[in-house]
Design an enzyme around this catalytic site. Structure first.
Site, PDB file in Angstrom:
ATOM      1  N   THR A  90       5.260 -13.552  67.451  1.00  0.00           N
ATOM      2  CA  THR A  90       4.505 -12.705  68.389  1.00  0.00           C
ATOM      3  C   THR A  90       4.028 -13.518  69.590  1.00  0.00           C
ATOM      4  O   THR A  90       3.607 -12.957  70.592  1.00  0.00           O
ATOM      5  CB  THR A  90       3.274 -12.078  67.714  1.00  0.00           C
ATOM      6  N   GLY A  92       3.253 -15.657  59.710  1.00  0.00           N
ATOM      7  CA  GLY A  92       3.666 -15.253  58.368  1.00  0.00           C
ATOM      8  C   GLY A  92       2.859 -15.858  57.240  1.00  0.00           C
ATOM      9  O   GLY A  92       3.204 -15.657  56.075  1.00  0.00           O
ATOM     10  N   ALA A  93       1.792 -16.602  57.573  1.00  0.00           N
ATOM     11  CA  ALA A  93       1.013 -17.276  56.522  1.00  0.00           C
ATOM     12  C   ALA A  93       0.478 -16.288  55.486  1.00  0.00           C
ATOM     13  O   ALA A  93       0.389 -16.607  54.300  1.00  0.00           O
ATOM     14  CB  ALA A  93      -0.146 -18.065  57.141  1.00  0.00           C
ATOM     15  N   THR A 103       0.865 -21.600  59.927  1.00  0.00           N
ATOM     16  CA  THR A 103       1.838 -21.203  60.947  1.00  0.00           C
ATOM     17  C   THR A 103       1.288 -21.376  62.368  1.00  0.00           C
ATOM     18  O   THR A 103       0.109 -21.193  62.624  1.00  0.00           O
ATOM     19  CB  THR A 103       2.259 -19.737  60.739  1.00  0.00           C
ATOM     20  N   ASN A 139      -3.958 -20.452  59.108  1.00  0.00           N
ATOM     21  CA  ASN A 139      -4.685 -20.494  57.843  1.00  0.00           C
ATOM     22  C   ASN A 139      -3.769 -20.825  56.672  1.00  0.00           C
ATOM     23  O   ASN A 139      -2.546 -20.833  56.795  1.00  0.00           O
ATOM     24  CB  ASN A 139      -5.345 -19.133  57.599  1.00  0.00           C
ATOM     25  N   ASP A 199      -9.076 -17.647  56.163  1.00  0.00           N
ATOM     26  CA  ASP A 199      -8.188 -17.227  57.263  1.00  0.00           C
ATOM     27  C   ASP A 199      -8.680 -17.775  58.600  1.00  0.00           C
ATOM     28  O   ASP A 199      -8.522 -17.144  59.640  1.00  0.00           O
ATOM     29  CB  ASP A 199      -8.082 -15.686  57.309  1.00  0.00           C
ATOM     30  N   TRP A 251      -6.997 -13.968  69.022  1.00  0.00           N
ATOM     31  CA  TRP A 251      -5.931 -14.473  69.913  1.00  0.00           C
ATOM     32  C   TRP A 251      -6.237 -14.251  71.383  1.00  0.00           C
ATOM     33  O   TRP A 251      -5.601 -14.863  72.239  1.00  0.00           O
ATOM     34  CB  TRP A 251      -4.594 -13.800  69.567  1.00  0.00           C
ATOM     35  N   MET A 296       7.965   3.409  61.912  1.00  0.00           N
ATOM     36  CA  MET A 296       7.527   3.512  60.520  1.00  0.00           C
ATOM     37  C   MET A 296       8.674   3.061  59.615  1.00  0.00           C
ATOM     38  O   MET A 296       9.664   3.771  59.456  1.00  0.00           O
ATOM     39  CB  MET A 296       7.125   4.960  60.207  1.00  0.00           C
TER      40      MET A 296
END
Ligand code: CA
Length: 695
Positions: A186, A202-203, A260, A280, A325, A412, A667
């Site tokens: 992202t 992806g952590a 990550t 995290n 996190d 972010w 979806m």
């Protein structure tokens, strides 16, 4: 890996990747004259917005000052461009020459005439919609990098793509992750000395973090630096990994470990150091990840790397043994500050853990830290700059209410540094969470594996004792103290731009775009944005006219999963690029999605389903659906509220959830994850929430 819906298309893409691997993606040169001419036209470094943070130090400060505190009140909309999406928009646009490059959801790139907003080209990397299942926080993208007539974008499904800046034609593409694992991209790539640097996320799902650099001309891999150690029974990739492995215990590598590099980077060309922030641990509680304790290097750390090789030069861990996190992927800013009578080359960060950090960026030495939001997980900082965890709030045995929660004190949304005021402007918030280990937790490959009880996300929306405070915070990094703040109705307000006009620009969660006086926080101007704003604004000048642009659009983690707290913003999704100039009189765009509770009569449910079915449906819903559809089926305004599902939607429920009937809308199908009886239970639960407005 999930079953692709369009196997032929996927096969074609995989074969492209295989060809790339075999040929090392030999460059097919773009039409260099056209691209370079377009890129070079009229772009003095101060006029455009050439890098993600404008400059490699990522200060997000512009010296442009045609728009200033005396005239900003006459700012008006010059143009808007509809991104035709209700997903979250997190992009920082670049302006090179007279072209603006901005990304939308699903990693789509738009090239716009920066004077008019006219579309020049659009590039859609055709991310398989199934990949939404591997993206914790929406199908968002934070922007492109530009260099030598090329535009670089990371795609949600892990590819790095180089485009011809003049035409949008693909020059090369390379897969940067193992497609069989739940990685995602992202973040925006960065350019350092001919290399394109990109990390991934992806952590939460159970991956091992790393950052990679690719040659800008060919797409060939230059280096890859892992952030957490792999299986010690195998050869370590580096001495740094060997050292890191001594700070872990158990079989963390089977769970991935996390760490990550999903967002922040900065570069100091004089020191030739590239700084990256790491994420995290996965799963969240250290007790489940590394049962013998330890710092778990290099989670939640700032890493200084040699950009030519990726070699680790120094590290600083902001959260030893992370269990909350507390990523250190938040925006990194480099500046030279006078501290105790001497000019220091520093690095600043306001990571999730609630402390504002000032480090010596040459050595990684601790300079200072102080809490910029409410912090209770730690009792303070020791002389070496190590946070002292409050052991009484260890939630390994029993649930604990911890400040900050997993959203952090700052997420972010980029902050900005103004060299004139000496202040850092932070989009900050206080959101605690009840940390509680889910006693049902077993790691399942590819799934969300945080190990926390998902029902506690409801604490965001219904625990009356917990207040959400969100604000724009002006912070003095030398004195480590607050100078002013502007309160907001809810969290996830936008990133920040500072300018030499003594201005700070910020969009808000509640749908406004605002200018403040940088020195004292006085509000000088605002305009309706028509949707929630989370991304950071930019400014640029063409033909002597200064423009300010923000990419607006409500969505991503908090708007998706924040429930009632996110609904406090009272906005709905509808991505658009908004550009302002002095004296412009454009009309404010309208809201894109209708508000909830319109268009449908209540749906009778008869006979009432058994309580056990509803309970089962509720558990399954919060395990599988909450991340996008919110706690208790309360959408935060980014996508349609499931409480307003029509009779037709409920009739087609299995076709949607298992059959993928609405995959084109984003979806994904859950056919690999849920059985028919489970889907029936979720449907019963959602039907029981129909028209409910309790929290
Ligand atoms: Ca995270």
């Amino acid at each position: 890996m999930t079953i692709p819906r369009f196997p032929a298309l996927i096969a074609a893409r995989l074969s492209t990747i295989l060809v790339c691997l075999l040929l090392a993606c030999l460059p097919s040169k773009p039409a260099p004259e056209a691209a370079d001419a377009a890129l070079a036209r009229g772009t003095a470094p101060d006029e455009g917005w050439l890098r993600h943070g404008r400059t490699d130090d990522e200060q997000r400060f512009s010296p442009l000052a045609e728009i200033d505190e005396t005239n900003v009140a006459s700012l008006g909309l010059a143009w808007s461009f509809d991104l035709e999406t209700s997903h979250g928009v997190e992009s920082t646009p670049l302006v090179v020459g007279d072209t603006m490059f901005v990304t939308g959801p699903w990693s789509v790139v738009y090239a716009l005439d920066a004077r008019s907003g006219q579309l020049r080209w659009q590039y859609d990397p055709r991310v398989p919609r199934q990949h939404a299942l591997s993206a914790c926080c929406g199908v968002v993208n934070r922007g492109v990098a530009a260099e030598d007539g090329r535009i670089f974008v990371g795609t949600l499904d892990g590819r790095l793509v180089a485009l011809d800046a003049a035409t949008g034609t693909r020059i090369w593409e390379t897969q940067t992750v193992d497609p069989a694992q739940p990685y995602s991209i992202t973040g925006a790539p960065r350019i350092v000395a001919g290399l394109v640097v990109i990390g991934n996320g992806g952590a939460e799902y159970g991956v091992r973090g790393y950052v990679s650099a690719y040659h800008a001309d060919s797409g060939a891999l230059a280096w890859r630096t892992w952030t957490v150690p792999g299986d010690p029974a195998k050869t370590f990739e580096s001495e740094a990994m060997e050292r890191a492995a001594r700070t872990w215990s158990g079989r963390w590598f089977e769970l991935g470990g996390g760490g990550t590099v999903w967002d922040s980077m900065a570069y100091d060309p004089d020191l030739d150091l590239l700084y990256v922030g790491t994420g995290n641990g996965g799963p969240f509680p250290r007790s489940l990840r590394s049962p013998g304790g330890g710092d778990n290097l290099y989670l939640s750390s700032i890493l200084a790397l040699r950009p030519a090789t990726g070699e680790l030069v120094w590290h600083f861990q902001t959260t030893p043994g992370d269990s909350w996190d507390y990523t250190a992927t938040q925006h990194i800013v480099l500046a030279d500050l006078e501290i105790d009578g001497r000019l220091r080359k520093v690095l600043m960060q306001a990571p999730k853990n609630g402390y504002f950090w000032v480090l010596d960026r040459e050595t990684g030495a601790f300079v200072s830290a102080a809490p910029y939001v409410t912090v209770n997980w730690s009792k303070g900082i020791d002389a070496d700059g190590r946070p002292i965890a409050d052991e009484t709030l260890d939630y390994a045995q029993s649930p604990k209410l911890v400040y900050p929660g997993p959203s952090g004190g700052h997420n972010w949304h980029p902050m900005a540094f103004h060299p004139g005021t000496g202040l850092v402007y932070i989009p900050a918030f206080d959101i605690p969470m009840l940390f509680e280990i889910d006693d049902r937790f077993v790691p399942i490959p590819g799934r969300l594996n945080t190990a926390l009880d998902p029902s506690n996300y409801v604490a965001f929306d219904e625990n009356e004792k917990v207040e959400i405070d969100a604000f724009l915070l002006a912070w003095d990094p030398v004195a480590q103290r607050e100078v002013w703040r502007v309160p907001y109705v809810t969290s996830y307000n936008g990133g920040v731009l500072a300018t030499d006009g003594n201005l700070v620009f910020q969009g808000t969660a509640d749908g406004r775009f605002v200018a403040y006086r940088a020195s004292d926080g006085a509000k000088l101007w605002e305009a309706p944005a028509g949707t929630g704003v989370m991304a950071a604004p930019i400014t640029y000048r063409i033909d002597g006219v200064q423009y300010v642009t923000v990419a607006a659009g409500w969505g991503g983690s908090f708007p998706l999963a924040g429930g009632t707290a996110a609904l406090l913003a009272n906005v709905w999704g509808g991505g658009r690029v908004l550009t302002y100039a002095l004296g412009a009189k454009g009309e404010a765009p309208k809201k894109a999605l209708p508000p909830p509770l319109t268009g449908h009569a209540p749906i009778p449910v008869s006979p009432a389903p058994p309580a056990a079915l509803l309970e089962r449906g509720s558990v399954l819903y919060h395990d599988h659906c909450l991340g996008c559809h919110g706690p208790k089926a309360i959408s935060g305004g980014s996508i349609r509220d499931l409480r307003d599902a029509s009779a037709e939607t409920l009739d087609q429920f299995e076709a949607i959830v298992l059959g993928g009937a609405r995959e084109p809308l984003g979806m994904p199908s859950f056919r690999d994850r849920l059985g028919r009886d489970e889907v029936a239970a979720i449907r019963a639960y959602i039907a029981s929430r129909n028209r409910r407005r309790d929290r």
